[in-house]
Design an enzyme around this catalytic site. Structure first.
Site, PDB file in Angstrom:
ATOM      1  N   ASN A 211       0.831  -1.214   0.000  1.00  0.00           N
ATOM      2  CA  ASN A 211       0.000   0.000   0.000  1.00  0.00           C
ATOM      3  C   ASN A 211       0.860   1.255   0.000  1.00  0.00           C
ATOM      4  O   ASN A 211       0.536   2.242  -0.655  1.00  0.00           O
ATOM      5  CB  ASN A 211      -0.944  -0.014   1.204  1.00  0.00           C
ATOM      6  N   CYS A 263      -7.772   3.051   3.475  1.00  0.00           N
ATOM      7  CA  CYS A 263      -6.532   2.275   3.575  1.00  0.00           C
ATOM      8  C   CYS A 263      -5.267   3.097   3.406  1.00  0.00           C
ATOM      9  O   CYS A 263      -4.445   3.166   4.314  1.00  0.00           O
ATOM     10  CB  CYS A 263      -6.562   1.149   2.550  1.00  0.00           C
TER      11      CYS A 263
HETATM   12  C1  UDX Z   1      -6.431   0.218  -1.759  1.00  0.00           C
HETATM   13  C2  UDX Z   1      -5.521  -0.812  -2.423  1.00  0.00           C
HETATM   14  O1  UDX Z   1      -5.635  -0.680  -3.838  1.00  0.00           O
HETATM   15  C3  UDX Z   1      -5.973  -2.211  -2.019  1.00  0.00           C
HETATM   16  O2  UDX Z   1      -5.102  -3.171  -2.585  1.00  0.00           O
HETATM   17  C4  UDX Z   1      -5.908  -2.305  -0.496  1.00  0.00           C
HETATM   18  O3  UDX Z   1      -6.321  -3.586  -0.052  1.00  0.00           O
HETATM   19  C5  UDX Z   1      -6.840  -1.258   0.108  1.00  0.00           C
HETATM   20  O4  UDX Z   1      -6.456   0.049  -0.331  1.00  0.00           O
HETATM   21  P1  UDX Z   1      -8.801   1.264  -2.105  1.00  0.00           P
HETATM   22  O5  UDX Z   1      -8.337   2.176  -1.015  1.00  0.00           O
HETATM   23  O6  UDX Z   1     -10.131   0.627  -2.010  1.00  0.00           O
HETATM   24  O7  UDX Z   1      -7.730   0.035  -2.258  1.00  0.00           O
HETATM   25  O8  UDX Z   1      -8.815   2.103  -3.449  1.00  0.00           O
HETATM   26  P2  UDX Z   1      -7.812   2.323  -4.676  1.00  0.00           P
HETATM   27  O9  UDX Z   1      -8.531   1.946  -5.897  1.00  0.00           O
HETATM   28  O10 UDX Z   1      -6.497   1.686  -4.395  1.00  0.00           O
HETATM   29  O11 UDX Z   1      -7.613   3.932  -4.654  1.00  0.00           O
HETATM   30  C6  UDX Z   1      -7.045   4.507  -3.511  1.00  0.00           C
HETATM   31  C7  UDX Z   1      -6.973   6.017  -3.738  1.00  0.00           C
HETATM   32  O12 UDX Z   1      -6.005   6.327  -4.738  1.00  0.00           O
HETATM   33  C8  UDX Z   1      -8.287   6.635  -4.207  1.00  0.00           C
HETATM   34  O13 UDX Z   1      -8.466   7.869  -3.546  1.00  0.00           O
HETATM   35  C9  UDX Z   1      -8.076   6.866  -5.699  1.00  0.00           C
HETATM   36  O14 UDX Z   1      -8.804   7.975  -6.185  1.00  0.00           O
HETATM   37  C10 UDX Z   1      -6.587   7.160  -5.739  1.00  0.00           C
HETATM   38  N1  UDX Z   1      -5.979   6.826  -7.031  1.00  0.00           N
HETATM   39  C11 UDX Z   1      -5.903   5.527  -7.408  1.00  0.00           C
HETATM   40  C12 UDX Z   1      -5.443   7.859  -7.808  1.00  0.00           C
HETATM   41  O15 UDX Z   1      -5.507   9.030  -7.451  1.00  0.00           O
HETATM   42  N2  UDX Z   1      -4.838   7.536  -8.982  1.00  0.00           N
HETATM   43  C13 UDX Z   1      -4.748   6.247  -9.415  1.00  0.00           C
HETATM   44  O16 UDX Z   1      -4.200   6.027 -10.479  1.00  0.00           O
HETATM   45  C14 UDX Z   1      -5.306   5.209  -8.604  1.00  0.00           C
END
Ligand code: UDX
Length: 434
Positions: A211, A263
């Site tokens: 993470n 997370c």
């Molecule tokens: C994350 C991890 O991906 C997952 O493996 C872990 O178990 C839990 O935390 P999650 O928090 O549900 O999952 O969402 P994720 O899709 O990872 O996005 C996290 C944050 O990053 C969001 O705010 C999203 O908007 C942001 N993000 C994600 C970006 O700004 N750019 C990206 O390219 C991807």
């Protein structure tokens, strides 16, 4: 096998329902009577695509049960999962493990026969040792192993991520426990999903390191976006250009307002604290946390600048409040920083989100909540796209322009193209693109 899941939040409910779908007999336990009562009526307390059918099917087939009474569920279980919350402790950012330890005590008192106790919640390195000590102290005679099995579920894609994971990580030195975990994940094993077995502490660190790296990767492309704006480059094309290098990979290179959710913010804080306390500080993560947090304020300033530097008395329409699409989760959502900052600068804020408004109503004040995107932007001085819900991706731009008082669009997720918006006569501001 018989599996008991302690905690029916995002992780516990999805994991329990998926284990039931693998064919195991699963009992989900939660202290929250109202949550269990809703689940027993077939209501799902969280928004997760596909979860309602999955739960319904498995309850109907007699593989999935819900209860507030842990006794029977734990005494009959082959594996008991701890899937309770590990929120950031107020003030110092350490993970609050009180729920994990309480679950360990409870399990110790009720275990019967060889039982594998699995920490599924994200827990700091060494927590498994603590859980083992608690159980040993409470039940010196107990025959058990404590195993780390971190989850890698993305909200909005959690069922897919559980059933088709890139890998399963199992942290234990016990052969007996490894055999039981292999049996538990056999359906995945059969389709060649890599299951890696490590020591328990290694497994706990894999979760945080993963993470932390993803949060850093996002923050990296966000800073590159700021540079693109200064030098007239296009961050989406930079992301594509570097992402095709398979040592970098194309995912998680979408520039935006900064990461949020339940997370990344908490796990990066916990990792940097553990690292610093252990005498091996991870300055890259410390910087990631600082840069990401400042970014949300910068986004509000971007909106103020797009409106000529002054939003006093102006109406700003905000499309999207949740931290990402396909979830109702508002935890650490960028909107929670952006909206109050705009209001402090004198703006009136109207907002619409397909799933997040119920929760947002408790977290934002003086916001007018709209019934849909067009209702939200009617007569507004600007519209800001904060979360990239699908239904915001193909708005009728002529209708948007006719509805806005002034044709200003701030797109924090780069879902529209600068050329298309300029051709339509909008003042269009996005992230990392000319
Ligand atoms: C994350 C991890 O991906 C997952 O493996 C872990 O178990 C839990 O935390 P999650 O928090 O549900 O999952 O969402 P994720 O899709 O990872 O996005 C996290 C944050 O990053 C969001 O705010 C999203 O908007 C942001 N993000 C994600 C970006 O700004 N750019 C990206 O390219 C991807």
């Amino acid at each position: 096998m018989r599996v008991t899941m302690i905690g029916t939040g995002y992780v516990g409910l999805v994991s329990g329902a998926c284990f039931a779908d693998f064919g195991h007999i699963v009992t989900c336990v939660d202290k929250d009577e109202s949550k269990i009562a809703r689940l027993l009526k077939g209501e799902i307390p969280i928004f997760e695509p596909g979860l309602d059918e999955l739960v319904k099917d498995n309850v109907e087939q007699g593989r999935l049960f819900f209860t507030t009474d842990p006794a029977k569920a734990i005494s009959e279980a082959d594996a008991v999962f701890i899937a309770v919350g590990t929120p950031s402790r107020r003030g110092d950012g350490h993970a609050d493990l009180s729920y994990v330890y309480a679950a360990a005590e409870e399990i110790a008192g009720l275990m019967n026969g060889y039982t594998v106790v699995v920490t599924k919640s994200t827990v700091p390195v060494g927590t498994g040792d603590e859980v083992e000590a608690i159980i040993k102290k409470t039940r010196p005679d107990a025959d058990f192993d404590v195993v780390s099995n971190p989850e890698f579920l993305r909200e909005g894609a959690a069922i897919n991520d559980f059933k088709r994971p890139d890998r399963v990580v199992v942290g234990t030195d016990s052969e007996r426990a490894r055999d039981l975990m292999r049996e538990l994940y056999r359906p995945l094993f059969l389709n060649e999903t890599p299951i890696i077995f490590t020591a328990r502490r290694t497994s706990e660190l894999i979760k945080y390191a993963g993470n932390g790296f993803l949060a850093m990767k996002i923050t990296f492309i966000n800073e590159i976006a700021d540079l693109c704006e200064q030098v007239g480059a296009n961050v989406q094309e930079v992301a594509k250009g570097i992402g095709l290098d398979n040592r970098i990979g194309r995912k998680f290179l979408n520039a935006g307002p900064g990461y949020g959710g339940s997370c990344f913010p908490k796990d990066t804080l916990a990792l940097m604290k553990t690292a610093r306390d252990s005498g091996a500080p991870i300055e890259l993560i410390e910087t990631t946390v600082r840069v990401n947090s400042a970014r949300k304020q910068k986004m509000a300033q971007k909106i103020v600048d797009a409106l000529g530097g002054n939003v006093k008395g102006k109406t700003v329409a905000v499309l999207g409040l949740t931290f990402k699409p396909n979830t109702d989760d508002m935890r650490d959502a960028p909107a929670l920083d952006i909206v109050p900052t705009l209001q402090a600068e004198g703006a009136h804020v109207r907002a619409f989100d397909p799933e997040g408004m119920t929760e947002a109503k408790h977290m934002l004040k003086d916001v007018a909540f709209a019934s849909g995107p067009y209702d939200c932007l009617q007569d507004a001085d600007a519209v800001v796209i904060v979360t990239e819900w699908d239904q915001f991706r193909a708005l009728d731009l002529d209708r948007v322009k006719a509805s806005l008082k002034s044709p200003v669009v701030v797109d924090l997720r780069n879902i529209y193209s600068p050329a298309e918006m300029a051709a339509k006569g909008f003042t269009y501001v996005s992230v990392g693109r000319p």
